[in-house]
Design a protein around this motif. Sequence first.
Motif, PDB file in Angstrom:
ATOM      1  N   VAL A   1      -3.861  27.796  36.834  1.00 45.84           N
ATOM      2  CA  VAL A   1      -4.612  27.182  36.378  1.00 45.84           C
ATOM      3  C   VAL A   1      -5.836  28.011  35.278  1.00 45.84           C
ATOM      4  N   GLN A   2      -5.638  27.640  34.022  1.00 48.90           N
ATOM      5  CA  GLN A   2      -6.841  27.880  33.242  1.00 48.90           C
ATOM      6  C   GLN A   2      -8.115  27.233  33.062  1.00 48.90           C
ATOM      7  N   LEU A   3      -9.267  27.863  33.361  1.00 49.25           N
ATOM      8  CA  LEU A   3     -10.402  26.971  32.567  1.00 49.25           C
ATOM      9  C   LEU A   3     -10.830  27.266  31.579  1.00 49.25           C
ATOM     10  N   GLN A   4     -11.344  26.212  30.833  1.00 45.50           N
ATOM     11  CA  GLN A   4     -12.545  26.587  29.515  1.00 45.50           C
ATOM     12  C   GLN A   4     -13.225  26.292  29.456  1.00 45.50           C
ATOM     13  N   ALA A   5     -14.506  26.521  29.714  1.00 46.17           N
ATOM     14  CA  ALA A   5     -15.645  25.545  29.388  1.00 46.17           C
ATOM     15  C   ALA A   5     -16.592  25.964  28.154  1.00 46.17           C
ATOM     16  N   SER A   6     -17.294  24.668  27.753  1.00 48.11           N
ATOM     17  CA  SER A   6     -17.914  24.745  26.868  1.00 48.11           C
ATOM     18  C   SER A   6     -19.035  23.404  27.032  1.00 48.11           C
ATOM     19  N   ARG A  18     -24.593  17.895  28.147  1.00 48.51           N
ATOM     20  CA  ARG A  18     -23.021  17.591  29.135  1.00 48.51           C
ATOM     21  C   ARG A  18     -21.993  19.095  28.930  1.00 48.51           C
ATOM     22  N   LEU A  19     -21.907  19.104  30.303  1.00 46.77           N
ATOM     23  CA  LEU A  19     -20.105  20.340  29.770  1.00 46.77           C
ATOM     24  C   LEU A  19     -19.343  19.791  30.055  1.00 46.77           C
ATOM     25  N   SER A  20     -18.368  20.314  28.996  1.00 46.31           N
ATOM     26  CA  SER A  20     -16.989  20.302  29.792  1.00 46.31           C
ATOM     27  C   SER A  20     -15.987  21.719  30.777  1.00 46.31           C
ATOM     28  N   CYS A  21     -15.092  21.328  31.207  1.00 45.53           N
ATOM     29  CA  CYS A  21     -14.428  21.968  31.470  1.00 45.53           C
ATOM     30  C   CYS A  21     -12.931  21.726  31.400  1.00 45.53           C
ATOM     31  N   ALA A  22     -12.093  22.340  30.607  1.00 47.60           N
ATOM     32  CA  ALA A  22     -11.067  21.937  30.806  1.00 47.60           C
ATOM     33  C   ALA A  22      -9.913  22.445  31.301  1.00 47.60           C
ATOM     34  N   LYS A  72      -7.803  13.959  31.759  1.00 50.21           N
ATOM     35  CA  LYS A  72      -7.189  14.560  30.900  1.00 50.21           C
ATOM     36  C   LYS A  72      -7.778  16.241  30.497  1.00 50.21           C
ATOM     37  N   ASN A  73      -7.765  16.161  32.101  1.00 57.69           N
ATOM     38  CA  ASN A  73      -7.714  17.475  33.209  1.00 57.69           C
ATOM     39  C   ASN A  73      -9.127  18.043  32.902  1.00 57.69           C
ATOM     40  N   THR A  74     -10.313  17.246  32.866  1.00 59.90           N
ATOM     41  CA  THR A  74     -11.410  17.773  32.203  1.00 59.90           C
ATOM     42  C   THR A  74     -12.073  17.567  33.146  1.00 59.90           C
ATOM     43  N   VAL A  75     -13.135  18.232  33.676  1.00 61.20           N
ATOM     44  CA  VAL A  75     -14.593  17.736  34.944  1.00 61.20           C
ATOM     45  C   VAL A  75     -16.222  18.224  33.400  1.00 61.20           C
ATOM     46  N   TYR A  76     -16.687  17.205  34.287  1.00 62.86           N
ATOM     47  CA  TYR A  76     -17.602  17.085  33.383  1.00 62.86           C
ATOM     48  C   TYR A  76     -18.949  17.932  33.882  1.00 62.86           C
ATOM     49  N   LEU A  77     -20.231  18.025  33.254  1.00 62.69           N
ATOM     50  CA  LEU A  77     -21.656  18.290  34.057  1.00 62.69           C
ATOM     51  C   LEU A  77     -22.478  17.954  32.742  1.00 62.69           C
ATOM     52  N   THR A  87     -31.929  27.422  32.675  1.00 63.13           N
ATOM     53  CA  THR A  87     -30.937  28.173  32.016  1.00 63.13           C
ATOM     54  C   THR A  87     -30.479  29.144  32.724  1.00 63.13           C
ATOM     55  N   ALA A  88     -29.414  29.398  32.302  1.00 63.87           N
ATOM     56  CA  ALA A  88     -28.436  29.877  33.014  1.00 63.87           C
ATOM     57  C   ALA A  88     -26.689  30.106  32.207  1.00 63.87           C
ATOM     58  N   VAL A  89     -25.764  31.202  32.231  1.00 64.38           N
ATOM     59  CA  VAL A  89     -24.462  30.697  31.986  1.00 64.38           C
ATOM     60  C   VAL A  89     -23.905  29.706  33.467  1.00 64.38           C
ATOM     61  N   TYR A  90     -23.547  28.444  32.729  1.00 64.81           N
ATOM     62  CA  TYR A  90     -22.299  28.337  34.088  1.00 64.81           C
ATOM     63  C   TYR A  90     -21.136  27.663  33.634  1.00 64.81           C
ATOM     64  N   TYR A  91     -20.204  28.056  35.146  1.00 58.56           N
ATOM     65  CA  TYR A  91     -19.333  28.484  35.406  1.00 58.56           C
ATOM     66  C   TYR A  91     -18.672  27.641  35.636  1.00 58.56           C
ATOM     67  N   CYS A  92     -17.532  27.017  35.200  1.00 63.27           N
ATOM     68  CA  CYS A  92     -16.438  25.932  36.131  1.00 63.27           C
ATOM     69  C   CYS A  92     -15.258  26.566  37.485  1.00 63.27           C
ATOM     70  N   ALA A  93     -14.884  26.277  38.357  1.00 59.54           N
ATOM     71  CA  ALA A  93     -13.848  27.462  38.681  1.00 59.54           C
ATOM     72  C   ALA A  93     -12.895  25.824  39.939  1.00 59.54           C
ATOM     73  N   ARG A  94     -12.144  26.076  40.535  1.00 59.21           N
ATOM     74  CA  ARG A  94     -11.657  25.307  41.062  1.00 59.21           C
ATOM     75  C   ARG A  94     -11.771  25.997  42.722  1.00 59.21           C
ATOM     76  N   PHE A  95     -11.964  24.941  43.673  1.00 54.27           N
ATOM     77  CA  PHE A  95     -11.442  24.610  45.161  1.00 54.27           C
ATOM     78  C   PHE A  95     -10.752  25.669  45.685  1.00 54.27           C
ATOM     79  N   ILE A  96     -10.779  26.480  46.506  1.00 53.11           N
ATOM     80  CA  ILE A  96      -8.463  26.407  47.270  1.00 53.11           C
ATOM     81  C   ILE A  96      -9.543  26.844  48.705  1.00 53.11           C
ATOM     82  N   GLY A  97     -10.228  26.828  49.438  1.00 57.89           N
ATOM     83  CA  GLY A  97     -10.916  27.001  50.370  1.00 57.89           C
ATOM     84  C   GLY A  97     -10.554  25.748  51.267  1.00 57.89           C
ATOM     85  N   LEU A  98     -10.529  25.386  52.456  1.00 55.50           N
ATOM     86  CA  LEU A  98     -10.214  25.167  53.755  1.00 55.50           C
ATOM     87  C   LEU A  98     -10.993  23.842  54.327  1.00 55.50           C
TER      88      LEU A  98
END
Length: 121
Positions: A1-6, A18-22, A72-77, A87-98
């Motif tokens: 999967v590819q994630l695009q934050a905006s 409001r941040l979006s991650c598609a 919409k395959n989107t997560v928001y913050l 103040t920071a660069v914000y990243y979205c990510a997918r959890f693959i842990g257990l």
Amino acid sequence: VQLQASGGGLVQAGGSLRLSCAASGRGFRSYDMAWFRQTPGKEREFVASIGGTSYYADSVKGRFIIVRDNAKNTVYLQMNSLKPDDTAVYYCARFIGLGALRTRLHEYDSWGQGTQVTVSS
């Protein structure tokens, strides 16, 4: 999967963003998703995650809200009452842990490119 934050930008202290991650690709709804943030010289830190339960870092609890729209395959913050320390660069990510923890970097993949949030005092 590819994630695009905006959705990042410059905002005054006390303001909101409001941040979006598609997400592209299949299986979005099957995974917990999270937001992390990073400032220069510091390790990327957990902000919030969403799955069956939502978790928040203590530093944002009560101010930030994470939600997802699986249609919409989107997560928001939603970030309210912003502070200069946000103040920071914000990243979205997918959890693959257990495990039950959601704060560990190595249990995430598909990091998006990040979106800059700057909060002025």
